[in-house]
Enzyme design. Structure first.
Site: not given
Length: 286
Positions: A163, A168
């Site tokens: 990932e 974020e």
């Protein structure tokens, strides 16, 4: 798996402060930026139109996805109220409190208290090597976790599939952008990454969030300014680098959960991610 695994107290190295086809050779970040994208999403279309199905999947639910691996409160839907074009060249992903009488099954409680959107390009568009750029305005506020990220297409279960979190923004830190990588022996709170500071809250202006995915090197940047580079030498033993593969894109706005915690009366409604464009440069599938 395709769940979002957070609950992160990130192991950070801090930094101060689409629709075409084809492939092109990967190069340096500067060279990639000068190329023609092999795939792009510009989100031109009428207001209320759903994103193009030939490129985008819409994931739904909560309970069967075990709260998306983070005990989150949102139920992802296919409703235009949660994901649609705005008619001005943007894709909107909006988290909203549920309508009165809604009974959407939740992992952490009987019914979810929010709806939201989670879009992916899995099985349709992927980056092998090169650069992904997403120009977006991200919602900020207590209990929100908008994310732009990638998962590997190697068929393994998470975290073995790999990932890359392109960006974020956790609600309580509206001016901090986190970029992180997760793999077989470095995931959740042991994810490897860095952060960058924005001049104002991420919800106030569009920024270009990017990752350059080169052989055995990943570099994160905001508005063309790199802030973290990961190579196999920075991985814990046995240095299980899993990023030499196709990786697809995900966009979502999560609410609540272990990280960032619950929303409250100050959380904006709706909480909307505005995406101006997505562009893939280099080599991949699109």
């Amino acid at each position: 798996m395709t769940k979002r695994h957070t609950g992160l107290a990130l192991a950070l190295v801090l930094a101060a402060s689409l629709s075409g086809c084809g492939s092109h050779p990967a190069g340096t970040p500067a060279a990639a930026a000068a190329e023609t994208p092999f795939w792009r999403a510009e989100f031109d279309g009428s207001a209320g139109t759903r994103p193009a199905e030939e490129s985008w999947n819409t994931e739904t639910g909560n309970r069967e996805a075990e709260g998306w691996g983070n005990n989150e409160l949102q139920y992802y839907t296919q409703d235009a109220a949660n994901s649609a074009l705005d008619g001005a060249g943007h894709l909107l992903l909006s988290a909203r409190p549920v309508s009165a009488g809604s009974e959407l099954p939740c992992w952490t409680q009987d019914f979810c208290s929010w709806t939201s959107a989670r879009l992916t390009t899995e099985g349709k568009v992927a980056l092998t090597r090169g650069r992904v750029e997403v120009r977006a305005k991200l919602p900020t506020g207590t209990g929100l976790l908008p994310a732009i990220w990638m998962l590997g297409d190697n068929g393994r279960r998470w975290p073995g599939q790999g990932e890359i979190d392109i960006c974020e923004v956790v609600g309580a830190e509206p001016r901090t952008v986190y970029g992180t990588a997760h793999g077989p022996t470095y995931f959740n709170e042991n994810g490897l990454g860095g952060s960058a500071s924005l001049p104002a809250d991420a919800s106030r202006a569009f920024h270009t969030y990017a990752v350059d995915k080169e052989p055995r090197r990943i570099t994160w940047s905001v508005d063309g300014k790199p802030y973290f580079t990961l190579t196999p030498s920075k991985l814990p033993s046995p240095r299980d680098w899993v990023f030499e593969q196709d990786m697809h894109l995900l966009l979502n706005v999560a609410v609540g959960g272990d990280w960032p915690g619950p929303p409250d009366a100050s959380t904006p409604v709706p909480a909307t991610m505005e995406v101006d464009y997505v562009r893939f440069y280099g080599e991949g599938r699109g």
